[in-house]
Design an enzyme around this catalytic site. Structure first.
Site, short mmCIF file in Angstrom:
data_model
loop_
_atom_site.label_atom_id
_atom_site.label_comp_id
_atom_site.label_asym_id
_atom_site.label_seq_id
_atom_site.Cartn_x
_atom_site.Cartn_y
_atom_site.Cartn_z
N LYS A 1 -9.36 2.73 -2.57
CA LYS A 1 -9.61 1.95 -1.29
C LYS A 1 -11.02 2.22 -1.13
O LYS A 1 -11.37 3.42 -1.04
CB LYS A 1 -8.49 1.63 -0.59
CG LYS A 1 -8.73 1.78 1.49
CD LYS A 1 -7.24 1.85 1.83
CE LYS A 1 -6.94 0.79 3.57
NZ LYS A 1 -5.83 1.65 3.71
N GLU B 1 0.84 -1.33 -0.01
CA GLU B 1 -0.08 -0.25 0.07
C GLU B 1 0.74 1.28 0.11
O GLU B 1 1.84 1.52 0.49
CB GLU B 1 -1.07 0.22 1.75
CG GLU B 1 -1.75 0.93 1.58
CD GLU B 1 -2.83 0.82 2.79
OE1 GLU B 1 -2.06 0.42 3.55
OE2 GLU B 1 -3.77 1.46 3.32
N CYS C 1 -5.08 -3.17 1.84
CA CYS C 1 -5.23 -3.56 3.37
C CYS C 1 -6.46 -3.44 4.08
O CYS C 1 -6.74 -4.39 3.79
CB CYS C 1 -4.59 -2.47 4.00
SG CYS C 1 -3.49 -2.86 5.21
#
Lengths: 575, 575
Positions: A111, A43, A147
């Site tokens: 994300k 990330e 994540c």
């Protein structure tokens, strides 16, 4: 036909676009040379994680876009699909995974789940994406997550599996703390199994201020079994050949995907196709590293944290005060491993209250470690202070004031070496001290970095023993490990004159701080009421000291620093 | 028939349930006695704002619910509708306004827009509400909003107006910064006018760590005109009689509400009816305070911040080093006003480099202020340090190390007085210093609170002149106001030997920090390239010092502290 996945477990530096780009290119070249079909980065690899308020500068954002372009151009001559974490920006900023192949950006995933708890502030910076993302390479359907997306039970991965994903990628910057990697592996195994999909998880590695990322990237098959596990606390590129199209028995047997509740998930999924051919290649064997013992992990985390703080901030050497106690001894020992003993300078600064043992122990430790040391007594300086304060302090008793003056003389001396020679000063305090305020602000708390501030006193001994065990000899000598803790700021002082026994204190602190238990919940556990009140009072009243303490490495579930944001002005009394 | 609204501009203390409850009861009694139909409190009055991570303790949340119950019980005998800000909690926590009347909770509104930028972390703590809230008292429709709800253009207020609200309440904890109240009034006037509704806005007042709330509560009519404006920086209860049912000419004339885009707003609005009778009463005249000059506001903000930090943290007295410069002089002067001159102790700590003027000026200032002072020379202590370091520092030149040793001796002495007598130590640094790192960590930066750390050097002079003007005499003497700034740590030192001229420096700092302008944007403004690089480098490289600095009062749009979260490890170079 197997697809070759490579995980670039990379150590980025926040803001260092040029340095990070060079590393990224290097990883891409290596992956390409070794015939990888896909390379997965952590990330925000390009920007470093977390960039914090750098994201509020337009130029930093423009430079992110420019840097992506540079990777894009570089990719032209390579035959590997690149999945790169970077900040995207239009009007808003997004935590993004870019899919780049042969000079083209095929698409990007934003994300969707932004953590905003513990050390994370992602809702301060990013706008959440709204749509899951799937890419097809030949017939393999590969979903992308970042994540937190995979940590939440109702995240995009469910939609991805529902839309046929056979492989789910996760770009991660998941910070270390004690026991964290176990929980992480369990979650990933559960996800792979419940989604009946391969998971390739690539984690950040290295230190960034209060955080250490432990790497430990993994590839897990749809049965929830680890097929590749990369080392912790080490940068590297790791390969595996997998065939996600082989219909998994798990999926057929349990028909798991049939159970997904269609209506609960996202309406649409962005899907792209990549014109990449997967070709036959000589098989490659994936690495499988056993995970380390928990105290070895703590040792490695501290070592990584020191090394990266020192080097990424342009230092070469460190200076610290050596008292003969466990705190400074362990800090010196790990620092010696992190940056080389020749780069560590220990200052012995005895006063009239220092025991001979303390000085001898520090000298012996220094010799064992091969670090430099100097002895600078502070007695005469201290006498001068007392002389100059005599008139003002007449009719007062000696108290912690005089103790603090000594500690601050030492702080001044450590900082003088830091200033004169450009060494980073390390503070050596532990979590029990930070919690109770049993430390002198600007004294032993002085320093640019505080490596073990998130380890309770009782844990230090375990890490120190592990240290000796790993080195195969008693480097941290027995008398350091066995003497009763003392600040040595007045005659025959012992920590336990002021504090409860550490075993009991640390147990309460762990529950109150790390586990956020309340006073009434602790009372129900049967602790003595006065003891509890005393401990909680110490914790609450010393927030002002912690606020001015040097940053240190998060090593537990709830560290001091940006993980725990308590008001200083706080009249809350829970009894 | 007019409804009597009262605004309780209250100074809560974070976590002090018992203290806050007492104050709330007192305000309710007074409002009731004076015939108020409704009393409006600021946001989270009961808990204090912001409670930060206290919200992660279940007991703190349970105590919030218990405290609400206590107000509920108290309200039984009163004939006033209470709108109280408090944390609500079931599984999640909510930033809530409770409507309490005659022993009953009629309903509650959960804040819908949670600020998560600047100093705010509300998404860390709270779950956002989903439904606007309207209450009816006789035929008056009163909408409730909390702070941020009213700042966003598409917030619940539009739905409330659409559903007939004639009066919109806003519970606020809006922190002060320079010029903020003007922006706030403009926004509120715009809202009242565009919604064709009365607005009653009640703001928090008082200091809480880095924040000062300035009060300045207002009631605005549907034409956007202020009908009540409460004083800034003062606790109090303010009354107004209004008739929100009188059909406003603004509304009829412009038919504003007809233009609202129905589909853009919330589907439902919670609506409750309160069985409260509005009766005829003798008219009351609303207070209208002119807003203060901007430098008077800054003075009052610093004064309020000092007073509340000192008192709420259980201190009586403060100690600070007096150097004869503007920073310490202004800090001492405002502290003397805040907590009384008899509670301020100035330490004069001359070295061989201190000018006679500096000492004389500090003595004269102390006498003008009526504060206590002591003279403690540091030369002989300094000599001892140098003696003990001679061997280690041989073959090195004098540099900032020797300067810092002096500053740290002073820090040690200030802290010795703090420790011995229980005085709070004030640090006197300004924003120009904090930005450029032109200050000594653990030296002049030592202290528990740093009142003027968010004022640029050039602003200090303006506040100091305003101070003299307000006091009608030259308390901060001319020679302090006119001498060129110097740290006096080496012979004939001047700040401008090291730093660019303050007028230019502060201008660049303001744009780079407060306005978040980028290097390339600043370059386009025509600043010299080398100068810009030098200034930005200083700012970026000194993050580690700021991280360990004492908290101070936010006085500008972007203060250091939790308002600006920059990484220390940061290799971003914008050129």
């Amino acid at each position: 036909m197997k697809i070759r996945i490579s995980l670039a477990q990379m150590n980025s530096t926040v803001g260092d676009y040029q340095g990070n780009i060079e590393k990224i290119k290097d990883f891409i070249s290596k992956a390409d040379e070794k015939g990888a079909d896909l390379i997965l980065f952590p990330e925000l690899t390009l920007n470093g994680y977390p960039p914090e308020d750098l994201i509020l500068k337009t130029q930093f954002l423009r430079d992110s876009l420019k840097s992506i372009k540079e990777i894009q151009d570089f990719s032209e001559s390579k035959d590997v699909v690149i999945v790169l974490g970077a900040v995207d920006w239009d009007v808003e900023s997004y935590n993004t995974a870019f899919v780049i192949y042969k000079g083209e950006i095929y698409g990007s995933y934003k994300k969707m789940f932004l953590p905003n708890y513990s050390v994370f502030d992602e809702k301060r910076y990013f706008t959440a994406g709204r749509t899951p993302f799937l890419m097809e390479i030949e017939r393999i359907k590969i979903g992308i997550t970042i994540c937190e997306d995979l940590w939440v039970p109702n995240g995009p991965a469910v939609s991805l599996a529902q839309n046929g994903a056979n492989l789910i990628l996760n770009l991660s910057s998941s910070p270390f703390y004690k026991g964290r990697n176990k929980v992480r592996f369990e979650m990933l195994k559960t996800r792979a199994s419940e989604l009946s999909s391969w998971i390739a998880y690539c984690n950040n590695v290295g230190g960034q201020d209060e955080l250490v990322f432990d790497g430990g990237s993994v590839v897990i098959n749809p049965y929830g079994e680890i097929e590749l596990s990369a080392p912790s606390f080490e940068e590297g590129l790791y390969f595996i050949d997998i065939d996600p199209l082989e219909p998994t028995r798990a999926n057929l047997r349990e028909g798991k995907r049939k159970h997904y509740n269609q209506s609960a998930y996202y309406e649409s999924v962005n899907t792209i196709k990549i014109a990449k051919k997967i070709t036959e290649k000589n098989p490659i064997k994936a690495i499988k590293v056993d995970s380390f013992d928990i105290y070895e992990q703590l040792y490695l985390a501290v070592k990584t944290g020191i090394k990266d703080y020192v080097w990424k901030n342009g230092f070469q050497k460190v200076v610290l005060g050596l008292s003969g106690g466990i705190d400074s001894s362990l800090t010196a020992a790990i620092a010696a491993d992190a940056i080389g003993p020749e780069n560590v300078l220990g200052l012995l600064m005895p006063s009239q209250y220092s025991s001979k043992g303390s000085i001898d122990d520090s000298i012996e430790l220094s010799k064992n470690l091969g670090i430099n040391y100097k002895i600078i007594p502070i007695n005469d300086i201290y006498e001068k202070y007392i002389e100059n304060l005599k008139e003002s302090f007449k009719n007062t008793d000696e108290d912690k004031t005089e103790e603090n003056i000594q500690a601050r003389i030492r702080g001044n001396l450590v900082m003088a070496f830091s200033n004169k020679f450009g060494y980073l000063a390390l503070a050596c305090g532990n979590k029990s001290e930070a919690a109770t305020g049993y430390a002198t602000l600007y004294g032993d708390m002085a320093g640019g970095f505080s490596p073990i501030k998130d380890l309770y006193k009782t844990e230090l001994y375990k890490v120190a023993k592990k240290y000796n065990e790993l080195h195969g000899k008693e480097i941290i000598i027995k008398s350091i490990l066995e003497k009763p803790p003392s600040a040595e700021l007045r005659p025959n002082q012992k920590d336990e004159d002021t504090l409860p026994p550490y075993a009991l204190l640390d147990e309460i602190l762990f529950k109150y701080i790390d586990r956020e238990m309340s006073y009434d919940e602790l009372l129900q556990e049967g602790y003595d009421e006065e003891l509890l009140k005393n401990v909680i009072n110490m914790v609450n009243k010393n927030e002002y000291k912690r606020r001015q303490s040097a940053p240190g490495i998060k090593l537990t579930e709830r560290s001091f620093g940006k993980d725990r944001r308590m008001p200083i002005t706080n009249k809350y009394i829970p009894w």
